[in-house]
Design a protein around this motif. Structure first.
Motif, PDB file in Angstrom:
ATOM      1  N   LEU A  23       0.395   4.059  -2.899  1.00  0.00           N
ATOM      2  CA  LEU A  23      -0.585   5.019  -2.370  1.00  0.00           C
ATOM      3  C   LEU A  23      -0.714   6.251  -3.258  1.00  0.00           C
ATOM      4  CD1 LEU A  23      -2.550   5.715  -0.072  1.00  0.00           C
ATOM      5  CD2 LEU A  23      -0.616   6.731   1.167  1.00  0.00           C
ATOM      6  N   ASN A  46      -6.989   1.742   4.888  1.00  0.00           N
ATOM      7  CA  ASN A  46      -7.312   2.902   4.051  1.00  0.00           C
ATOM      8  C   ASN A  46      -8.284   3.843   4.741  1.00  0.00           C
ATOM      9  OD1 ASN A  46      -6.016   3.012   1.356  1.00  0.00           O
ATOM     10  ND2 ASN A  46      -6.814   0.939   1.159  1.00  0.00           N
ATOM     11  N   TRP A  96     -10.714   0.728  -3.231  1.00  0.00           N
ATOM     12  CA  TRP A  96     -10.175  -0.512  -2.652  1.00  0.00           C
ATOM     13  C   TRP A  96     -11.280  -1.556  -2.484  1.00  0.00           C
ATOM     14  CZ3 TRP A  96      -5.214  -1.965  -1.034  1.00  0.00           C
ATOM     15  CH2 TRP A  96      -5.158  -3.184  -0.334  1.00  0.00           C
ATOM     16  N   TRP A 140      -8.765  -2.518   3.543  1.00  0.00           N
ATOM     17  CA  TRP A 140      -9.843  -1.523   3.570  1.00  0.00           C
ATOM     18  C   TRP A 140      -9.839  -0.758   4.889  1.00  0.00           C
ATOM     19  CZ3 TRP A 140     -14.437  -0.612   6.314  1.00  0.00           C
ATOM     20  CH2 TRP A 140     -15.304   0.316   5.729  1.00  0.00           C
ATOM     21  N   MET A 189       0.832  -1.196   0.000  1.00  0.00           N
ATOM     22  CA  MET A 189       0.000   0.000   0.000  1.00  0.00           C
ATOM     23  C   MET A 189       0.871   1.252   0.000  1.00  0.00           C
ATOM     24  SD  MET A 189      -2.933  -1.240   2.705  1.00  0.00           S
ATOM     25  CE  MET A 189      -3.932   0.249   2.563  1.00  0.00           C
ATOM     26  N   MET A 232      -9.193   5.760  -2.233  1.00  0.00           N
ATOM     27  CA  MET A 232      -8.543   4.909  -1.241  1.00  0.00           C
ATOM     28  C   MET A 232      -9.536   3.949  -0.604  1.00  0.00           C
ATOM     29  SD  MET A 232      -6.256   7.878   0.579  1.00  0.00           S
ATOM     30  CE  MET A 232      -5.860   6.879   2.031  1.00  0.00           C
ATOM     31  N   VAL A 233     -10.684   4.472  -0.188  1.00  0.00           N
ATOM     32  CA  VAL A 233     -11.650   3.672   0.581  1.00  0.00           C
ATOM     33  C   VAL A 233     -12.542   2.837  -0.337  1.00  0.00           C
ATOM     34  CG1 VAL A 233     -13.583   3.777   2.192  1.00  0.00           C
ATOM     35  CG2 VAL A 233     -11.607   5.292   2.513  1.00  0.00           C
ATOM     36  N   SER A 255      -3.704   6.198  -5.811  1.00  0.00           N
ATOM     37  CA  SER A 255      -5.055   6.479  -5.334  1.00  0.00           C
ATOM     38  C   SER A 255      -5.179   7.906  -4.789  1.00  0.00           C
ATOM     39  CB  SER A 255      -5.470   5.464  -4.264  1.00  0.00           C
ATOM     40  OG  SER A 255      -4.529   5.392  -3.229  1.00  0.00           O
TER      41      SER A 255
END
Length: 521
Positions: free
Chosen positions: A52, A282, A68, A279, A48, A64-65, A55
């Motif tokens: 990162l 994130n 994913w 998840w 991640m 991200m949320v 995203s």
């Protein structure tokens, strides 16, 4: 060794013999360690960290949320489809073996060849991207320690990358029993690190970096020139690359005890746990990273997640946490190299790779394919040279594993249902759900092969162009050229998987193997 374990190993050897291969490895991996290699290659938090930026710049918190969540949901369909195949025929060749076994006689030589080479490209690209990410993370630690006064050059990053690759190769060359025990340790460290971050960030982050629920779960930050909807989709690359490499248990299936059950469950459980834990991480990051996504991406630290940790923990605690992230990323690289070497060994065993006679060797001392380990290291080194073509070019190695693996995953799934060959399931069986699961898995992979080939901007220049299609396309052109080359190409001598053990009665094998004539041996 207990009588029960001897019985299991004898059964594993019988299944492998039914597929046409003699037992050449020690079956030292337990089901937990089989899970460990998959979860270690996923390497949740360090992976991640490596991706990162994709995203953050293509949707921010929403990507991200929720990006994913979308990817984790659909990747599980791939895991389920592959697990059925792994349970039916557990061999290190895996993907290309299944392609040959289930494809129609007209196409199986070419399709298994393509799958084998795509799998090789994706696996070596995975090693390169993991170790490159580790080098970037290590230099980020140096930057934090210097008070952000140190900014590494490309040459310095590449030198660290090469040093890590060599160390990675040395560890991956050790005995199977050592490698098996390491996977259990790696999985434990990965899980503990994830849980520690989930707890520590909310406890340590200053108030100025805490976000509201509306921002964390609904804030959208598009720093690309693409429309918001497509930018969100481009942000899929972060979870696609992170939740990847889960074919690792397939390629060590000739070293796993009770492989027909252990391998498929290792794939499914690693994806399930990674999807849920990722998840949650994130969500935590979205709540506690502040709202300045552009500032995080442009931080002099040079690593977005390290910048978030720095804002939450300060200098010294960040260095402690980040050192564990770097070590975990390196562990991820050794696991990926082990998996890649086994895939290459199987492909060389069937004579498909250049220099197959040199690669198809088991080291007498370690009982591992050391030559294939160093071939994988050399291939990763070659991919790493893209760094000197610029940051956009080197980012292509994060797309390569997705394209290579998704092509290699899709074709055997399609072959199983369209090749007209007999199907005999293993202990892991989806029954009537197998076909719809397979259809969704293939469509999802086809869609994302297109997604990861898109450039980062609507008006690409040589510095912003996505070179993934060029690199992966070049590889595929090479493998097709090698196959159709007049007189010397694989078309004239590649006959698919070649038995190296005499099968007395393949029809009675639990694996449902095909006979010698059908396999082209």
């Amino acid at each position: 060794m207990s009588e029960e374990r001897k019985s299991v190993e004898t059964k594993d050897e019988t299944v492998l013999a039914g597929l046409g291969y003699k037992q050449e490895f020690k079956r030292a991996f337990t089901p937990w360690e089989s899970f460990g290699i998959a979860f270690s290659i996923i390497g949740l938090l360090p992976s991640m960290a490596s991706t990162l930026s994709f995203s953050l710049s293509n949707g921010g918190p929403v990507s991200m949320v929720w990006g994913w969540a979308v990817v984790a949901f659909f990747v599980m369909f791939i895991a389920l489809a592959l697990s059925e195949l792994a349970s039916a025929a557990p061999t290190s060749g895996g993907l290309y073996f299944w392609t040959y076994k289930y494809s129609s006689p007209r196409w199986r030589h070419l399709t298994s060849w393509i799958v084998g080479y795509c799998n090789t490209m994706g696996s070596i690209g995975g090693v390169a991207s993991i170790i490159w990410g580790c080098a970037v993370q290590l230099m980020a630690a140096v930057s934090i320690g210097s008070g952000m006064t140190f900014v590494p050059t490309t040459a310095q990053l590449f030198a660290v990358f090469v040093a890590l690759l060599v160390l990675n190769g040395i560890i991956a060359s050790t005995a199977t029993r050592v490698l098996a025990r390491l996977q259990g340790i790696y999985a434990t460290i990965n899980l503990v690190l994830c849980l520690a971050i989930i707890i520590a960030i909310p406890a340590a982050t200053p108030k100025e970096f805490k976000n509201t629920a509306s921002y964390a779960l609904g804030g959208f930050a598009n720093l690309s020139s693409w429309p918001n909807g497509w930018a969100f989709i481009l942000g899929f690359l972060a979870p696609l690359w992170t939740i990847g490499g889960f074919d690792g248990p397939i390629h060590i299936s000739e070293e796993v005890s009770n492989a027909r059950t252990a391998v498929p469950w290792a794939i499914v459980t690693s994806i399930g746990i990674a999807g849920i834990l990722g998840w949650v991480i994130n969500v935590v990051l979205a709540f506690y990273m502040g709202t300045d996504t552009a500032g995080i991406l442009s931080s002099p630290i040079g690593q977005p997640m390290a910048a978030i940790f720095f804002n939450s923990f300060g200098t010294r605690p960040t260095l402690v946490v980040w050192s564990v992230v770097v070590i975990t990323q390196f562990m991820m690289g050794t696991s990926a190299t082990v998996s890649t070497s086994r895939q290459m060994f199987a492909f060389a065993r069937d004579g498909a790779l250049p220099f197959s006679r040199l690669l198809y060797r088991i080291n007498a001392r370690t009982r591992t394919p050391v030559a294939c380990v160093w071939a994988a290291v050399l291939g990763a080194f070659a991919f790493g040279l893209l760094a000197f073509a610029g940051p956009t070019a080197i980012s292509a190695i994060f797309d390569l594993p997705v394209i290579g693996q998704y092509l290699a995953f899709s074709i055997p799934i399609v072959a199983r249902f369209t090749g007209g060959r007999p199907w005999r399931s293993g202990p892991f069986n989806l029954g009537s759900w197998g076909l719809p699961v397979g259809i969704i898995a293939v469509l999802w992979q086809a869609f994302n092969i297109v997604v990861v080939s898109f450039p980062s901007s609507t008006d690409p220049t040589p510095n912003t162009m996505n070179y993934t299609a060029a690199v992966s396309g070049g590889w595929i052109i090479f493998c097709l050229g090698y196959f159709f080359c007049p007189r010397y190409g694989g078309k004239y001598w590649f006959k698919g998987p070649r038995a190296n053990i005499e099968i007395e009665d393949a029809s009675q094998s639990e694996s449902g193997s095909v006979d010698e004539k059908e396999r082209g041996a």
